[in-house]
Write an enzyme that holds these catalytic residues in place. Structure first.
Site, PDB file in Angstrom:
ATOM      1  CB  SER D  85      -0.907  -0.004   1.227  1.00  0.00           C
ATOM      2  OG  SER D  85      -1.985   0.880   1.030  1.00  0.00           O
ATOM      3  CG  ASN D 230      -2.675  13.264 -11.373  1.00  0.00           C
ATOM      4  OD1 ASN D 230      -3.549  12.907 -10.598  1.00  0.00           O
ATOM      5  ND2 ASN D 230      -2.438  14.541 -11.653  1.00  0.00           N
ATOM      6  CB  CYS D 244     -12.518  14.201  -3.676  1.00  0.00           C
ATOM      7  SG  CYS D 244     -10.810  13.616  -3.695  1.00  0.00           S
ATOM      8  CB  SER D 412      -7.957   6.024 -11.730  1.00  0.00           C
ATOM      9  OG  SER D 412      -8.714   7.154 -11.411  1.00  0.00           O
TER      10      SER D 412
END
Lengths: 485, 485, 485, 485
Positions: D85, D230, D244, D412
């Site tokens: 992670s 990104n 978000c 993503s």
């Protein structure tokens, strides 16, 4: 309207609808000045040094109250200005009158014919025997187009003696352009060539005009430097988005008084303009359906809870149709025939060919009932039902209302002033080639900064340490060029 | 405008601004009909039986396009109609012309003086020697007021010979009312008494008018039955809320073209009207601050993310002020003096006394600059800064734009038609006393149902089993009387 | 879990999941106190005079952290309290533990069986030989139901010697109720009768419970006074609306982590609960479709841009289904079979019979896969596709998340405290008959007022002149009873 | 937790919290697959040809359910995978267990110490004697950092024999990194050098990691090619924004159960993440105040009706503070001291140094009360009031909830798969130098297109004529590179 140039007592040329509206225009200009802090800051910052001293600026841009403040900013910085509108319906006659009386040569009125429109454009470009303008402020690229076509024709004429043949094109508007050029060749076969030679550059306002410029750059036919104002963040992400969010419902309401809540609205295209329109309609209580070709924009629409379908899927159940694509042939007469009675069809995407006006006008047996100027009901013979077309398919926010509000236009027009200043300052340095440029990011940020105080905002300041941590100067620019906002 | 009654070729009386606008009015009426399914359904359902045969209806209600469709629904059902507006700025002159030419006696134009206004009201109530109307459609209660004051004066005159003394009141508008009554007494000392005797009842449109009626009921002075249309759910929770959500930004845009996004807006009052206004402003990108006296409404505002403060807290930092309270003395001249330059002040809450127009007009040295009709800039001598007052403090959505859109007015006006039908049907049964009534819930639900099809909605049907489970009839009504929606 | 009552060291009875969570519960109770200004104000205002001295209060209401603050407000005012939950999944075990340890007798844990549920209810009502409670705080009416059924059975038993026959009903839950009563008759044939005689009254929390009470009032079978807390504005227009707007997405996220944006969501019912749910889903980016039986609520949905269709129209294309109706048989197993794979089905409308859980559970070959507690995937044998059912069809916000947040529950529960105080204060005055009452408006306004300070709001004060003008007292109440907010 | 590597029966290494949660993890992975159409399409399209045959991929990216679907997409395409992670709190232990059992070597658990964190990172990079991975999937750049620092140290060690000195830095986390490298030098002084040599490239997930990469590119220190995932539109304009918007309220609710409506919320930074957060809070009924350094972003906030102020202006009146800046030192302990009791402070902007956790932890007399894991109340000695800090200042959406939902992560992660495929396919062609690249627009559009069907969308197709008119290919890409969406 007879196409005769008039003159003010001071000898400045003009052609407007009604000079008696100048006082009214002046009052509204004064209101707009309070809402346009960017332009007023330019006057304060640059006025004293008169940077445009000696510069001739021609503008082809909707002759509205907001544009009036732009024009008077240019003159406050020392420029001489001639102006026409870039849309036959977008002129606000009181604005035109006030500017014509007080500040610049104006050739514009609401409801020009296409003939009149191009006559006005020609007048704005014509600075007399000494040649044309030094700088152009363009919107949609019609002034730029006329010069490029003019030069092309003059070169051909010089080479072969041939003049343009209006009948060589189907496009009725382009026929007018060719006619003007052809007729001009007879009296002055070097007019546009001299213009080109004098011209320092153009700054272009819109997506459509910018697209034309990039095509000319790609083809190697661009005749002078161009600054792409449209793609300043403070232009395209503000004027296109928030301006349309404001002026689309304004146009709908003024033209039709229709209740938006509860209606099904189709927005064709989900770019910045489409995003603004869809947001406005959704907020007013409509159920919004988007049509898109681009899967990314489509996915954005979905994330906002909007349905994405094709026009064919929804043409017979929607109440309001808005085109925002910048493309042509979006709503065809075959679509219109299938629409509900009194469905509203309008365009806010630039040219009237987003809607198949020609197909509609020539549809056998169709009947046009003008409710009021720029609001027409077209009745089909088969069904006896009608659709309501706004502004004859042209920009409905300018045709049916007053366009974008002052504050957001202050952002756009401050970019224009800065672009014009930059072109003029660098006129002899060779900094700008015959290419298309965007303004550097620090100027974009400056435009934004000039508009914060009016809204009571306070910015946070980076510490040195923080600025270093994210590797930006304390004073900006703060973002990499590819940043999307 | 000379106050002379004119007549159509068919002999019907009228007084309007410009009869040549009748065709334009007719076109817009036809558009509105498509948006007013409730009223059109009434014509279909009740037209054949002509229930209003023999009924005289007087209306005192904004003479707009939407009202025109209401009037022609009443006449389609057999009524004879006389009409005036209930606001000096709210008439749409083309609507008035079309109705005057085609359907009913109209006395209304945009921009009446108060003298003219009450003259029109008197004309609308005057059915000639045979007395007054059978029914009244009232908005704000001015027609009802005139009759009540008239009867009071006639009773006093009969008893004591005394006539009303206009100088007994400070209120300049009420002075006019008293003058009219006083002058009438000389020629016909029983006019209003005969009216009262003939009158079957009134249906009242608004919060303000309803409040007056309940006060008269409480005082025992109500002279005839009244139906409170305002408190039908399909009126107050639609017209007041969604109508204002639509027409407040419409009025702001038409009057000032100001960009709403980014501005600080203060909405005084958060009832149904205030809720609609606040929603519209928030959605358009303003930061909205609410002022309230009622803690429940204040808490509702907070739950929607709105700030709740007093006017004093924010008077000097806000850009737009809207009164929606139904109370008086909300924004005083002392507040206005402290506002930012070009702050916009307007009222959508009924009477112009929400804003201290008298204080403003009489402020020493204040200067009024009329930008355009219904948009005035008032400049204070101390600061040389000005505020912009819309519609002289009267209803800005009707003064500066065209009021609520057709669809939502169809809800309100269908309630009016149903109320009028009910009063007329029961005229001899004694069902209605001299009290104020609301329409039963099943009629309220019916009004809503008539508006669903136009928007493509499909209702779910209860099964018998489900209906029993929640103890309602399958066909409704579905809610207890206290249900708040 | 063995159904044995335990005792604290101080001798108070309880039955909870895990007493070791009491510290954690206490910490969260302390956080909640800061968010519940209404309840804390009650402690400050009434604590010193100990108005509940000597009162026994039984509560049947979700044993959450927020309820813990309610309970400790009642004890702070002098009451003795026994409590159970009103839903098998809604207890927060740490809240139950903290209260059991520190303040009141609690019988509640998350995940009770129906047997255990009714055992808890009985325990909460059983105050020992001296009879039952003086007051009941009820939610959904189960405590009230048990007493009414008990009294009915005892009367029948006294008259005829007959005991209730659980097999007389199909409803498996009601079989349990009858069994409990039947078994109780053997040991104490006057238990519920004594309870009834002691009882001063009940205050009821929800729409469903209130509906039961009005039915009993209509039938003349209500045994004691009842205050309808649900219809306080500060309850139904806050908790139902804003509470669900918060807790519906919370439950969806905790149970499924599904992205709401882009999904098609169906909300069955558009009352206050449905309005809150639809708003939350729309704001999160879903496309929301509403089903409704009531045309008025349907028209409200349309005005917010929501589509109104029947479940059948959309069952196979939607992703999320939420029932909010308060009725039964809304989503049947035949609907569920037609849904998309992994469609989410949940209820926030009170009882689990909004969703046909019985039909689902008994569907031949259906397979239940428990993803985690309160999140089950049910796979149909024909399609091998599954749907996801939350909280076994019970209240998903309490079953899958933690219910409504503290602040809005403070409004609801302050009404409860005020209702309990009122019943207790008037216990001997005869003010309250065996009927259903709502709290007077000034108390409703007071509840709201107690919650403004926490959110930084400032109320405007009426002047005497203004108060007179609109005919209300300066201190309120400000609205007529029929006002809808 | 003892840092011992365990092995599955098949011999694959792992270290997770609780292998018994693997079944639960598998169930949730199966749910997520239905929500991740982009990844599932990759399996269908590329699975058969096994393009990753022979490729070793190391991932350092939040070990969640969504990441599990990514990992199993990589393995379905033929890769071998090791994973850790990139955040000590973000692992979902059931996801880690399922992957460790079924698919890949996992070293991750929720609640690692920093020591454990870097041990896990090292394990994920260590493919045994044969060297390191071929490809890296990075998030925040920690795996990339470790290799770069390792190589630097090995080069210095080879040159001078010097080893890194952990005491040379104040940053306690960087001390751990240096210690690991120092200790590794003793046993294998060429480990990172070999890794670098084998490495084909990295694809980086976040703004922060990308910034690091561009800095290394600018400094000339980047050791291998990098693809900036990104800045794919389908990443930054979706995951950052809509992710978000979903997960911020989710984290707030799970951590604190606080009602968002009515609260004052401060969002520090108005980039994509800040825009998503502000939208979520506003929609939930909070009043949102933004702090910004960039005037353009500030003006965007204003256009949405948000107030723009500095943190100092509002620190004592706000209820919720969220950092989204990607910068450090945003909320300092001196700010926290001035906050209201129980103000909530959290970070969703990448590193925990947005909030001055060190200042808080070392504040004299401060008391930390852990309400529950990742929710701490910190009480200041002077005021005895406390603030609530989420996830110890680390990403609150991953620490307190489950991160972004599957659907948006599918966008993503499909970019990640495409980037990895591209790097691997071109590993020997020299197409990618040691620089940072973004994916070409047609792949970006493809990612979007793969997600439309799941949401029921239908794209419009350009005609040849239309495509020519706007000068784009019929199949796209449709926008110029600088287009901002």
């Amino acid at each position: 309207m007879a196409l005769l140039v008039e003159k003010t007592t001071s000898g400045r040329e003009y052609k407007v609808k009604d000079m008696s509206q100048a006082d009214f225009g002046r009052l509204e200009i004064e209101l707009a000045e309070v809402e346009m802090p960017g332009l007023m800051s330019c006057r304060t910052e640059f006025g004293p040094s008169q940077p445009f001293k000696g510069a001739r600026i021609t503008g082809s841009l909707h002759m509205t109250i907001q544009t009036a403040v732009l024009i008077e900013t240019l003159t406050a910085l020392g420029a001489e200005v001639r102006w026409c509108s870039c849309n036959i319906f977008s002129t606000q006659d009181h604005a035109a009158a006030a500017i014509a009386r007080d500040s610049a040569a104006v050739f514009a009125w609401k409801g020009e014919t296409l003939q009149e429109y191009w006559w006005c454009t020609e007048r704005a470009l014509d600075w007399g025997p000494g040649g044309g303008p030094d700088l152009i402020v363009d919107d949609g690229g019609d002034a730029t187009l006329l010069i490029h076509e003019g030069v092309k024709a003059e070169e051909e004429f010089e080479k072969s003696g041939k003049v343009p043949d209006p009948s060589s094109t189907d496009n009725s508007e382009f026929q007018i352009v060719l006619t003007i050029i052809r007729d001009g060749l007879k009296t002055d076969p070097k007019k546009y060539t001299r213009m080109k030679e004098r011209l320092v550059g153009v700054s272009e306002e819109t997506t459509t005009g910018v697209k034309r410029l990039y095509q000319m750059q790609a083809n190697g036919t661009l005749l002078f430097p161009a600054i792409n104002v449209n793609d300043s963040v403070t232009k395209s992400k503000f004027d296109n988005l928030y301006g349309c969010r404001h002026s689309l419902p304004d146009g709908l309401m003024r033209a039709t008084d229709v209740m938006i809540a509860g209606k099904v609205a189709v927005v064709c295209g989900y770019g910045d303009v489409g995003k603004g329109c869809a947001a406005a309609l959704k907020q007013a209580g409509a159920r919004v359906i988007v049509t898109e070709i681009d899967p990314i924009c489509a996915l954005q629409a979905l994330m906002e809870g909007l349905q994405v379908l094709t026009l064919e899927d929804v043409v017979s159940e929607a109440d309001i149709f808005v085109t925002t694509t910048g493309n042509k042939d979006i709503i065809m007469v075959d679509h219109m025939k299938k629409m509900k009675n009194n469905a509203i069809v309008c365009n806010i995407g630039h040219f009237d060919n987003e809607i198949d006006m020609q197909g509609l006008e020539t549809y056998p047996g169709v009947k046009r009932i003008t409710i009021k100027p720029q609001t027409d009901r077209w009745v089909f013979p088969e069904t006896k039902t009608g659709i309501i077309v706004l502004a004859e398919g042209r920009l409905m926010n300018l045709g049916c209302a007053t366009g974008h509000p002052s504050f957001v236009m202050s952002c756009s027009f401050t970019n224009q002033v800065i672009a014009q200043l930059e072109l003029w300052k660098e006129k002899s340095t060779g900094k700008y080639k015959k290419e298309v440029y965007v303004l550097p990011k620090h100027l974009d940020e400056k435009v934004a900064a000039l508009h914060l105080g009016k809204l009571g905002a306070k910015l946070t300041k980076l510490s040195k340490d923080q600025a270093d941590y994210i590797s930006v100067p304390i004073e900006g620019p703060y973002k990499p060029p590819h940043y999307r906002y």
